[in-house]
Write an enzyme that holds these catalytic residues in place. Structure first.
Site, PDB file in Angstrom:
ATOM      1  N   TRP A 174     -15.280 -12.641 -13.444  1.00 27.09           N
ATOM      2  CA  TRP A 174     -15.378 -13.570 -12.325  1.00 27.09           C
ATOM      3  C   TRP A 174     -14.053 -13.792 -11.618  1.00 27.09           C
ATOM      4  O   TRP A 174     -13.000 -13.881 -12.250  1.00 27.09           O
ATOM      5  CB  TRP A 174     -15.858 -14.935 -12.802  1.00 27.09           C
ATOM      6  CG  TRP A 174     -17.282 -15.010 -13.244  1.00 27.09           C
ATOM      7  CD1 TRP A 174     -17.711 -15.377 -14.491  1.00 27.09           C
ATOM      8  CD2 TRP A 174     -18.454 -14.773 -12.464  1.00 27.09           C
ATOM      9  NE1 TRP A 174     -19.090 -15.364 -14.512  1.00 27.09           N
ATOM     10  CE2 TRP A 174     -19.563 -14.998 -13.287  1.00 27.09           C
ATOM     11  CE3 TRP A 174     -18.669 -14.393 -11.132  1.00 27.09           C
ATOM     12  CZ2 TRP A 174     -20.871 -14.856 -12.843  1.00 27.09           C
ATOM     13  CZ3 TRP A 174     -19.971 -14.241 -10.692  1.00 27.09           C
ATOM     14  CH2 TRP A 174     -21.050 -14.475 -11.547  1.00 27.09           C
ATOM     15  N   LYS A 208     -17.852 -11.252  -8.499  1.00 26.33           N
ATOM     16  CA  LYS A 208     -17.837 -10.621  -9.816  1.00 26.33           C
ATOM     17  C   LYS A 208     -17.317  -9.194  -9.703  1.00 26.33           C
ATOM     18  O   LYS A 208     -18.019  -8.298  -9.278  1.00 26.33           O
ATOM     19  CB  LYS A 208     -19.210 -10.649 -10.463  1.00 26.33           C
ATOM     20  CG  LYS A 208     -19.068 -10.559 -11.967  1.00 26.33           C
ATOM     21  CD  LYS A 208     -20.296 -10.997 -12.704  1.00 26.33           C
ATOM     22  CE  LYS A 208     -19.933 -11.426 -14.114  1.00 26.33           C
ATOM     23  NZ  LYS A 208     -21.083 -11.583 -14.969  1.00 26.33           N
ATOM     24  N   GLU A 233     -24.467 -18.794 -20.680  1.00 24.92           N
ATOM     25  CA  GLU A 233     -25.327 -19.939 -21.008  1.00 24.92           C
ATOM     26  C   GLU A 233     -26.687 -19.527 -21.557  1.00 24.92           C
ATOM     27  O   GLU A 233     -27.418 -20.356 -22.084  1.00 24.92           O
ATOM     28  CB  GLU A 233     -25.578 -20.781 -19.740  1.00 24.92           C
ATOM     29  CG  GLU A 233     -24.384 -21.571 -19.234  1.00 24.92           C
ATOM     30  CD  GLU A 233     -23.509 -20.770 -18.281  1.00 24.92           C
ATOM     31  OE1 GLU A 233     -23.496 -19.518 -18.374  1.00 24.92           O
ATOM     32  OE2 GLU A 233     -22.830 -21.387 -17.445  1.00 24.92           O
ATOM     33  N   THR A 244     -16.986 -20.063 -19.593  1.00 19.71           N
ATOM     34  CA  THR A 244     -17.421 -19.221 -18.494  1.00 19.71           C
ATOM     35  C   THR A 244     -16.894 -19.834 -17.207  1.00 19.71           C
ATOM     36  O   THR A 244     -16.633 -21.033 -17.156  1.00 19.71           O
ATOM     37  CB  THR A 244     -18.958 -19.094 -18.502  1.00 19.71           C
ATOM     38  OG1 THR A 244     -19.349 -18.192 -17.489  1.00 19.71           O
ATOM     39  CG2 THR A 244     -19.649 -20.423 -18.295  1.00 19.71           C
TER      40      THR A 244
END
Ligand code: ADP
Length: 545
Positions: free
Chosen positions: A444, A439, A329, A183
């Site tokens: 991202w 975003k 996460e 990520t």
């Protein structure tokens, strides 16, 4: 005293075993330019076993990282089970990143093999170029691929054919790694989130609860969210667990006309994807109406879906839009904006506002909203704090990254970097983000990387990049630039100077030249002040691939 109950490992392979046993004829459909490819769970399970055994024969060992660089397809789904099933770690690479970023991730993960979608063969060429040593490749085409589209690769179908259909899934430890997904990091390189068999299994069970997605064997699940994003948000696993039919859009991705046709022809009941996908689908349905009455739910997240669009789906199409909040996460699903019985008397406007918020934690997840001193903020829907999360599908650190693992946690709670209020019923509302990222359409963009590139230009003194609101992409990067004395650098010149370093959709939509960038008391760019200068949202542009 210990409980006296059996222990059965919660394994990814068990999810597939159940579908194979009880739903052998249920279909998994992959869309493609030449028509749909269809296989049953019985076929998929047999092929996954063959691939698992073929990987072992090729020297892949438990714990090795086996990567995919691929769009959503039944072959990708086979790997979702084959790789963790034999004890290795499935590493899904984000195909929308710049090749330089993908190469860095492959290097950090130490991938032993990469399965490359033929539709991404060109992109893979650019990834492979900067790698120090070639990684063994498998070209993930179907039966129609008779010679490898990806140069130097083994054919996937040859791998399947060489495998053992009678292969028995080994008993791995449920706490072993199953899935690796990187990520974006606010600073530095992306961070690897390493899910375990157990975390994936429990997250899949959570999708079946009546107050979450209520996923069942009667559903037909269309996964628009790429399978390289947080395990396709877990739906490929939960749909398999319950024996729901699955529809995967292949390289056709998030094209609105394709999605509308798939929903109509496949009788899709639940569809997953970021808000931009569904905002575009609304426009497509206006342009070319389709029967989408089979759809009972759009499960969205990754960015905030506007209340007006949620209402439009309900009023025009009778479709419930359910917004989830979370991050790679956190499984990723940590909270859901589903009204509680206490909300039954709300006005329509109040209800839509609730649906457009981030909701309450799903069962199995605990949250707290804390101020800078670490104290919980009051549940008054007004005081802002950082959301912190705990639970069995929440990351306890990052793969091979002790420094950032340590920063990620506070007293065992995961710091999310999302700033929110919490109301007396425990409903969250995101108000800001303390991570320097934009975003755009669910993907991202690092403002810090853009700033560094802009500031490398000789005509730039300072550059600050902020997220500007946008109707379709929800956020787009916008650069504030202070020119170096005497420089007459133009927007076009600056953007073309940084263009080679980034995917095209990363480039700021605009460059605003200013005399000075406001600073906080500690001398950092005051991005909140910059965002306040921005006008209303705009439309158009190329927000992501
Ligand atoms: P994902 O792949 O699920 O989008 P990421 O880790 O890439 O996960 O992004 C997670 C971040 O996206 C969150 O920390 C939050 O900033 C933002 N986000 C996720 N869901 C929502 C939502 N429903 N509303 C607003 N922002 C969201």
């Amino acid at each position: 005293m210990r409980g006296l109950m059996q222990h059965d490992e919660l394994l990814v392979s068990r999810l597939l075993e159940r579908a194979e046993t009880f739903h052998p004829r249920v279909r998994v459909v992959t869309a493609g330019p030449a028509g749909a490819h269809e296989e049953s769970y019985a076929e998929l399970a047999g092929r996954a076993r063959r691939v698992a055994s073929a990987l072992i024969a090729r020297g892949i060992r438990p714990g090795d990282r086996v990567a995919t660089f691929a769009w959503n397809s039944s072959r990708h789904l086979e790997l979702y089970f084959a790789v963790p099933g034999m004890g290795a770690v499935l590493h899904t690479l984000n195909a929308r990143l710049h090749p330089r970023q993908v190469a860095a991730i492959v290097r950090h993960a130490g991938d032993a093999t990469v399965f490359v979608d033929p539709a991404l063969a060109g992109e893979w060429g650019a990834v492979a170029a900067p790698l120090d040593a070639p990684v063994p490749l498998v070209s993930l085409g179907g039966e129609e691929e008779t010679s490898a589209v990806v140069p130097g690769a083994t054919l996937y179908e040859d791998l399947v054919a060489s495998g053992d259909a009678g292969f028995a899934w080994p008993d791995v430890d449920e706490n072993d790694a199953a899935l690796l997904c990187y990520t974006s990091g606010t600073t530095g390189a992306p961070k690897g989130v390493l899910s375990s068999h157990r975390s994936i299994y429990l997250h899949a069970l959570m999708h079946t609860m009546a107050d979450t997605v209520a996923l069942s064997e009667r559903d037909v699940v269309l996964s628009v969210v790429p399978m390289f994003h947080a395990g396709g948000w877990g739906f490929p696993y939960s749909a398999t667990l319950v024996g729901a039919a699955q529809v995967l859009p292949g390289a056709l991705g998030a094209d609105a006309a394709t999605l509308a046709a798939l929903i109509e022809t496949q009788g899709v009941t639940v569809a997953t994807g970021v808000p931009t996908v569904w905002i575009n689908l609304l426009r497509e349905l206006e342009r070319a109406p389709r029967d989408v009455s089979s759809l009972r739910m759009i499960k969205t997240g990754g960015a905030a879906m506007p209340a007006a669009r949620i209402r439009e789906y309900r009023e025009r199409h009778g479709v419930e839009v359910l917004q989830g909040w979370g991050m790679t996460e956190t499984g990723p699903l940590a909270s859901l904006a589903r009204p509680a019985p206490e909300h039954d008397d709300l006005s329509e406007d109040e209800r839509d506002r609730l649906l457009a918020g981030q909701g309450r934690p799903v069962p199995g997840i605990r949250i707290r909203v804390v101020d800078v001193s670490g104290a919980q903020v009051p549940w008054d829907a007004a005081t802002i704090g950082e959301i912190q999360v705990r639970g069995n599908w929440v990351a306890a650190g990052y793969f091979s990254d002790p420094a950032r693992s340590a920063e990620a946690l506070q007293d065992g709670w995961l710091r999310t970097g999302d700033m929110a209020t919490i109301d007396p019923l425990g409903f969250l509302r995101l108000v800001d983000r303390n991570k320097d990222l934009v975003k755009s359409g669910g993907e991202w963009i690092s403002s810090l990387e853009l700033e560094a590139a802009l500031m490398a230009h000789p005509g730039v003194q300072e550059a600050a990049v902020v997220a500007a609101p946008h109707e379709t992409w929800l956020e787009r990067p916008l650069a504030f630039v202070v020119r170096r004395g005497g420089s007459a650098a133009t927007k076009e010149e600056l953007l073309s100077s940084i263009a080679p370093e980034f995917p095209s959709w990363w480039l700021p939509d605009d460059v605003v030249f200013v005399d000075e960038i406001p600073k906080t008391s500690v001398g950092k760019f005051d991005k909140r002040a910059l965002r306040e200068r921005l006008g209303p949202s705009s439309d158009g542009g190329d927000g992501t691939a």
